[in-house]
Motif scaffolding. Sequence first.
Motif, PDB file in Angstrom:
ATOM      1  N   UNK A  55      31.625 -68.067 -39.285  1.00  0.00           N
ATOM      2  CA  UNK A  55      30.574 -67.503 -38.442  1.00  0.00           C
ATOM      3  C   UNK A  55      30.527 -65.965 -38.492  1.00  0.00           C
ATOM      4  N   UNK A  56      31.150 -65.368 -39.504  1.00  0.00           N
ATOM      5  CA  UNK A  56      31.205 -63.899 -39.606  1.00  0.00           C
ATOM      6  C   UNK A  56      29.815 -63.274 -39.621  1.00  0.00           C
ATOM      7  N   UNK A  57      28.876 -63.938 -40.271  1.00  0.00           N
ATOM      8  CA  UNK A  57      27.517 -63.388 -40.389  1.00  0.00           C
ATOM      9  C   UNK A  57      26.857 -63.202 -39.015  1.00  0.00           C
ATOM     10  N   UNK A  58      27.282 -63.976 -38.022  1.00  0.00           N
ATOM     11  CA  UNK A  58      26.703 -63.883 -36.685  1.00  0.00           C
ATOM     12  C   UNK A  58      27.175 -62.640 -35.934  1.00  0.00           C
ATOM     13  N   UNK A  59      28.252 -62.012 -36.400  1.00  0.00           N
ATOM     14  CA  UNK A  59      28.817 -60.910 -35.631  1.00  0.00           C
ATOM     15  C   UNK A  59      29.046 -59.631 -36.423  1.00  0.00           C
ATOM     16  N   UNK A  60      28.877 -59.664 -37.741  1.00  0.00           N
ATOM     17  CA  UNK A  60      29.239 -58.494 -38.546  1.00  0.00           C
ATOM     18  C   UNK A  60      28.246 -58.245 -39.666  1.00  0.00           C
ATOM     19  N   UNK A  61      28.272 -57.011 -40.157  1.00  0.00           N
ATOM     20  CA  UNK A  61      27.474 -56.626 -41.323  1.00  0.00           C
ATOM     21  C   UNK A  61      28.188 -57.055 -42.597  1.00  0.00           C
ATOM     22  N   UNK A 114      25.211 -48.127 -46.635  1.00  0.00           N
ATOM     23  CA  UNK A 114      24.077 -48.388 -47.521  1.00  0.00           C
ATOM     24  C   UNK A 114      23.147 -49.435 -46.908  1.00  0.00           C
ATOM     25  N   UNK A 115      23.741 -50.475 -46.332  1.00  0.00           N
ATOM     26  CA  UNK A 115      22.940 -51.546 -45.741  1.00  0.00           C
ATOM     27  C   UNK A 115      22.259 -51.097 -44.454  1.00  0.00           C
ATOM     28  N   UNK A 116      23.022 -50.483 -43.548  1.00  0.00           N
ATOM     29  CA  UNK A 116      22.491 -50.180 -42.221  1.00  0.00           C
ATOM     30  C   UNK A 116      21.704 -48.878 -42.161  1.00  0.00           C
ATOM     31  N   UNK A 152      29.211 -59.369 -47.873  1.00  0.00           N
ATOM     32  CA  UNK A 152      28.190 -58.716 -47.053  1.00  0.00           C
ATOM     33  C   UNK A 152      27.215 -59.748 -46.503  1.00  0.00           C
ATOM     34  N   UNK A 153      26.678 -59.443 -45.336  1.00  0.00           N
ATOM     35  CA  UNK A 153      25.709 -60.314 -44.665  1.00  0.00           C
ATOM     36  C   UNK A 153      24.471 -59.493 -44.349  1.00  0.00           C
ATOM     37  N   UNK A 154      23.828 -59.020 -45.370  1.00  0.00           N
ATOM     38  CA  UNK A 154      22.721 -58.098 -45.169  1.00  0.00           C
ATOM     39  C   UNK A 154      21.431 -58.700 -45.666  1.00  0.00           C
ATOM     40  N   UNK A 155      20.398 -58.511 -44.864  1.00  0.00           N
ATOM     41  CA  UNK A 155      19.048 -58.877 -45.265  1.00  0.00           C
ATOM     42  C   UNK A 155      18.189 -57.649 -45.049  1.00  0.00           C
TER      43      UNK A 155
END
Length: 145
Positions: free
Chosen positions: A95-101, A122-124, A138-141
């Motif tokens: 569930x890391x994507x729910x809480x972290x970049x 770079x992502x944020x 990474x969990x970036x969109x």
Amino acid sequence: MLFASRPTCIKRLLVIEDDPLTAFDNEHTLKHSGYDVVATVDSGEAAVAVIASEQIDALVLDLGLAGHMSGREVARIARDRGIAVLLVTGQCPVDAEEMAVACLGKPHSAAALVSALKAVETMTCKNKTPRKVSGLTTFWRPEAA
């Protein structure tokens, strides 16, 4: 110094790590890479107190902490306040994507930690896909322009 480029929009960090040696190493590495480490704490309770009283751009957060509050709770509080979260843990949870970049696996090198934070920047900050970093998920969109 090993790391030439300076931080951009992520400057003020909170390091949350319950292992004293790892905490010291991370703080030392990040300070020498141009980051302002606002505090290094070992518990969720201490982390939430710093988040409430200081301007923080990002957390470097281990999930296993001292105290009663979990790293997951700290991550969600930070995320809800718009603070970027880099998990640094032995195994990235499902569930890391729910809480972290992003999530950086342990053990990692000093260079990997700095590169992981640059990827978060770079992502944020730039809304771009970061370069690959060994051990980093990474969990970036991209946000719609």
